[in-house]
Design an enzyme around this catalytic site. Sequence first.
Site, short mmCIF file in Angstrom:
data_model
loop_
_atom_site.label_atom_id
_atom_site.label_comp_id
_atom_site.label_asym_id
_atom_site.label_seq_id
_atom_site.Cartn_x
_atom_site.Cartn_y
_atom_site.Cartn_z
N GLY A 67 2.16 36.99 54.76
CA GLY A 67 1.75 38.22 54.11
C GLY A 67 1.10 37.92 52.77
CG HIS A 137 -11.91 61.49 58.73
ND1 HIS A 137 -13.14 61.48 58.14
CD2 HIS A 137 -11.15 62.36 58.01
CE1 HIS A 137 -13.17 62.33 57.12
NE2 HIS A 137 -11.95 62.87 57.01
CG HIS A 146 -1.37 42.89 52.78
ND1 HIS A 146 -0.38 42.05 52.34
CD2 HIS A 146 -0.74 43.89 53.45
CE1 HIS A 146 0.80 42.53 52.71
NE2 HIS A 146 0.60 43.64 53.38
#
Length: 209
Positions: A67, A137, A146
């Site tokens: 991560g 959207h 990230h």
Amino acid sequence: MNKPVIILGDGGHASVLAEILLLEQRNVLGYTSPEPNKVFFSLNYLGADEAIRAFDPSEVELVLGLGSVNLPYVRSTIFQHFKMLGYTFVTVIHPSAIIAPSAKVEEGCQIMAGSIMQTNSVIEENVILNTGTKVDHDCSIGCHSHIAPGVTISGGVQIGDTTHIGTGATIIQGIKIGSHVLIGAGSVVINDIADGKTVYGVPAKEAKQ
């Protein structure tokens, strides 16, 4: 047919990915790390990352278990290194994630539990949408970025490559965020952000050097 999988890393993010893969009954050959982790789901320890080269790229797939809490340069470097060697990366999607049929998810992306990705949005390769993220959207998120847990990205937002958006941040509609940008946890972004900037706060402002 799914190929066997190797996980790169054994930390917290890798453990979440491993659990998703095991839930999906994927064949996980093992994991790589500088040292073995005795409690990592009892998976096989294969050695450091370069141990992967013992496996033919046509026979396995990789999952990048690293991560980031800062700019995700290390993720980008590892991903590109193994891509150059001919390996492919698994796209990992938690079964509770909601992804619109018109959304596009590229190679190696990781979409965690409770995340939502709405109509016509695009995430490019090696992007993390971490737990509970909301991408509305017509958004686009560049390679290796990230998006940390609990981030809300409103409609029409554009985000560049290798950018980190911290936990719980909010991006209002239509904002353009450059590449290599770091946005602090809990920030509210109401203005465009140029490449290479670090911002934080409500509203988010550029960090003083």
